[in-house]
Every structure is written in C-alpha cells, then in structure tokens.
Scaffold this motif. Sequence first.
Motif, mmCIF file in Angstrom:
data_model
loop_
_atom_site.group_PDB
_atom_site.id
_atom_site.type_symbol
_atom_site.label_atom_id
_atom_site.label_comp_id
_atom_site.label_asym_id
_atom_site.label_seq_id
_atom_site.Cartn_x
_atom_site.Cartn_y
_atom_site.Cartn_z
ATOM 1 N N PRO A 276 -3.555 2.133 4.979
ATOM 2 C CA PRO A 276 -4.417 2.162 6.173
ATOM 3 C C PRO A 276 -4.552 3.534 6.816
ATOM 4 C CG PRO A 276 -2.829 0.351 6.281
ATOM 5 C CD PRO A 276 -2.415 1.223 5.141
ATOM 6 N N LEU A 280 -11.596 3.421 4.955
ATOM 7 C CA LEU A 280 -11.917 2.523 3.844
ATOM 8 C C LEU A 280 -13.019 3.094 2.966
ATOM 9 C CD1 LEU A 280 -11.096 -0.247 2.737
ATOM 10 C CD2 LEU A 280 -12.912 -1.254 4.102
ATOM 11 N N ARG A 301 -4.542 -3.478 2.646
ATOM 12 C CA ARG A 301 -5.671 -2.636 2.244
ATOM 13 C C ARG A 301 -6.163 -3.002 0.837
ATOM 14 N NH1 ARG A 301 -8.068 1.919 4.131
ATOM 15 N NH2 ARG A 301 -7.664 0.790 6.079
#
Length: 562
Positions: A276, A280, A301
Amino acid sequence: MAKGDDALTRKRNKASRKKLRSKSGDSSAVSARVASIIAAKKRRMSGKRRQCQGMCFSLPTPDDPYNDRNGKKDTKVKPSKSSKREFPKEKSTSAPNGTLRDVCFENARSSKEGSGGTLPSGRVAKRSKTDPERTKEYGNAKGSVQGFQEEDSESSVAPSKFLILCLSAIENALYHDSIKSINKPLFADTWGIEFWKCYSSGKDILDTSGLSSTDEKIAWVVSSAADSIARKEKEGSSFSSPFLLFLVPNQEKATQIRSMCKPLKALGVHTVSIHPGASLGHQIQGLKSCEPEFLVSTPERLLELVAMQAIDISGVSLLVVDGLESLSRGGYLDMTQSIRKSISSKLHTIVFSDSFSCAYVPFIQSLLGGPIRRLSLNTSVACQSACIIQSINFYTSEKEKLSKVIQALDRANGSQIRPQPLKMLFILGKECNVHDLAAALKFKGHDIVAGALCGVPEIKNNLKVDGKLRPVVAKTDIEQINTIDLGTYESIFILSAFPPIDKYVEILTGMARHTNNGVLHSFISKEEASVAGSLVEILEQCGQDVPKTVRNLSLTQATSHS
C-alpha cells in the motif's frame, strides 16, 4: 705402428663385455628371477626411472596402456568441448524467449570480465540430462527437486551450481552493505542446509522456529526458487504467472525481501514488490511493463490487483506465507485463504509460523495439505510440536477410560471428510485390557493390527459404519515406540499408564514431524498425579488449554508436597 696402452685397455674391456653379454644371454646360465633383476637394473640405469630412484614401478592405465609415460601425467591438455562452446548472445532479462540460464551465463560472464569477477562465469554451463552432478547424493539417500518425483527420503540431491551462484550473489551484496551483514557464508548456514533437504522432497514446509523469515532464510528460499525455474526452463517449461508469490504482512517486510532478491536481477530473476505504500496506478503500470518471476505482496493489495485483472496468479508454483501472528493482527488471514484458493496449479507451500497459538492451527491446515516437512532448529517442545493438539482426559475407572476412548474415536471419524481414512495408533501397556478394547473397536467398525500400518491393506479391510469408512488401527507396546515412525500417524492414543514426561514429549514431537493435523490423546488418573505439574507446563508452553481437572490435580500434588 705399435698401439698405445689406452687402446689396448679399451680392447680388453670390449672383449670382457662381449664375453659377459654372451653369458647373460644364455638362459641356462641364470634363473628367471635373476634375469628379471638384471633387466630391472638395466631399465633403471637407462634413465627412465631416474626420478623414482628405487624399485617402485607404475602400472599401466587406460590413458597409457603400454606405460610409455612411466606413470607421469600427460601435461598436454586436450581442448574440451565446453571450451569451444559459444555463449549465447545477450538477451533482455525481461524477454520471455530467453531462458533464465541463458541470461545467467551471459550476465555472469560479462560481470566477471568487467569487474574482476566475484561470481563464476561460463563454467556454469548447461548440463546434460546424464550429468552426474544432477544425480549426486546429498547425505545418504536420494531426493528430488520440487517439480520432479517426490520421495520421502530424509536427504536430497546436492544443490546445483546455479543455486550456489544465486547464494553467492546475495552474499556479495550483503557483504558490501554496511547495514546488513551475515556471520558466516550462506552456503554453510545450518538452517539453509536443512531447508534444502525439505524443499527438494517436494512436500510443503512448516517452519516453527517462532520467528518470521530472516535474511538467511529469505536468501535460501529465493535462491531455491530461482534454481527450480532454471531446471524447469531447461526442460522446456514456461511460466505465464509469477513462479514465487511471497505474502508479507506489511511494507517493511516487503522492502526487506525485495532488497534480498535484487542481486538476482543480474542472473535473470525479476522481483516486483506490491504494497500500500505506492499508488495502485503506478503498480499496475509496472506490472504491465515486465513479467516478474518473483512477486512480493501484501494480501490486501494483491487481491485488489487480481480483482482488476492486472495480474494473474493462477499459475503460481511456490507460495510463501510469512508471519501468521502479524498477518492476523492486520486482518489478512481470510485474504490469504482467498489468495490460496485463486491458485489452481500444483502448489508448493512454505509457512513461517511466528506463533504457537491453537487459534492458527485451522488456518495452517487449510494452507498445508497432506504430509509436510517440519523445519525448526529450536529444540523446545513448543517449536517441535506446534499444530499438534494434545487431548488430556481424566478418568476414574477403566470402564470410564474405555468409554472416553470410543468417544474420541467417534469425534475423529466424524470431524471432517477426508480423501483417505485416518491413520491411528494405539500405544498399549501391560496393564491394558486388550480384549475389551478390541471388542469395542470391532463393534465400531475398526480392525486392530499389530505393528506399523506400512504395507497393511487398510482400505480393503475397512468397514463402513453409518455410511463412513472406518480405518484400521495399529497397536504397539510403549517399550517399542522407537521402532515405529510416529510421524506417519494423525491420531495416537496413549492407553497405557501415563508415561514419564520425557517419554510423552518423545511421542509428541515424533508425531509432529510430518503432519500438522494430528491429535495426541492421553489419559490420566489420580494415581498418576506426579506428572500433572510437568504436563500443565508443557500445555502452557504450547499455547493449549489446560483441562480444569488436570490443573486441579497438579495443584493438589503441589500442596501435598509442600
């Protein structure tokens, strides 16, 4: 013209030598033994044996059948085929067409030429299928590498040169790092050697040292995974998904593992870290630009990326789960199970357990199926027996004891659906009433055989009761437990008088060697209160609940002694 004295002397000597030669040539003059001694003396005096200066002679060899070189080694080295082998042209390490070994040869060669070379170069050439090093024994028995045939041997094949190359690359990187350091060479690490034996057996591995992975452990895991990739690529296999998936609880652990894998990039192994701490979108773009062999990620994730179809993990071959307690604190246990279910290929799993709590036993059992290899250099009872449930039953009469045995059997048979029946062992003593026990088991559909179950046709002799298959039960005397491999049984009943505490620990740890799904049933009465205190201590060390009756028995015994 008169001849001088020198000429006359030479003439007389020549005649004498001629006369001696004629006598020695006569076979009847000397024996065969004397003739051989004369011949040997002539050979020595001719100069051929000047270096030896004695009576030692070399024997003919396949390389010198006529002994022309007199035992000397041939100093002319014939050019080997490997010296004529051309290295493959440089290939991009991220290109799927070039195998890992091809990239390794070229990168190691260029590294040695450019920097003086701390790594082996072209010597790590491709080996043929008949290379004796591939079949060299490591220990006393043969083993196999994951992906090859599985064996139950305690030993394994020797580590390959490529595995040593990977360990050397990581060790050199740690040596030049002022922050990290190692006390001894990675190849001599005791844990690593034991890990290789377990890994090459092809079975799932449970590390119960009570700690998460260290630098040395990570180095051996990733190097072994790289070696498996190289072996499979040599056989013509290819990988569309990452080969290794390393699940970690947080970003700090992911960074540590990523730094340990970084030296393998020169050998063609790419590692991507997902956590994280980065956006993303950035991670999605990075996954599109390369095809990593190793993937280090936090469960949360990774599930996000899988849901967005940014990465495919269905073909992962090696799953490493690091730190159960840390994953539990982060709420990642359910996510880890979801990730495990998303992998459809034949999976080899390694779990580093940093807790002995019984709360994690169902989770470990869901990750590790079938026989396992337990790995721990810690000799404590808690480490050696982690995941084995200890069921302590208090009884007041033999009839009550037999009743509790039957109840435990019913719970074991109806606990869960299994592809094969449980392997059960009854450890008996001289005071046990075998006839009543056999009659009760027969009524429940169990047959009893003496000795180990190895080679016993269990399935054929099983009976169905209530629509479920009842397993055959093995029995043995408590004095003979050293002759039986306790690690093959998932359920053991100690029906003799409660043994001395050291014997109990021996049964417990012996049972835990190859299973994480075992239950050890034991029965204690007031007459055996002397061991209650030690038994309570063992249960507390292993993080298991202590029955109230056993604790009261321990307190009563302590009060009476005080």
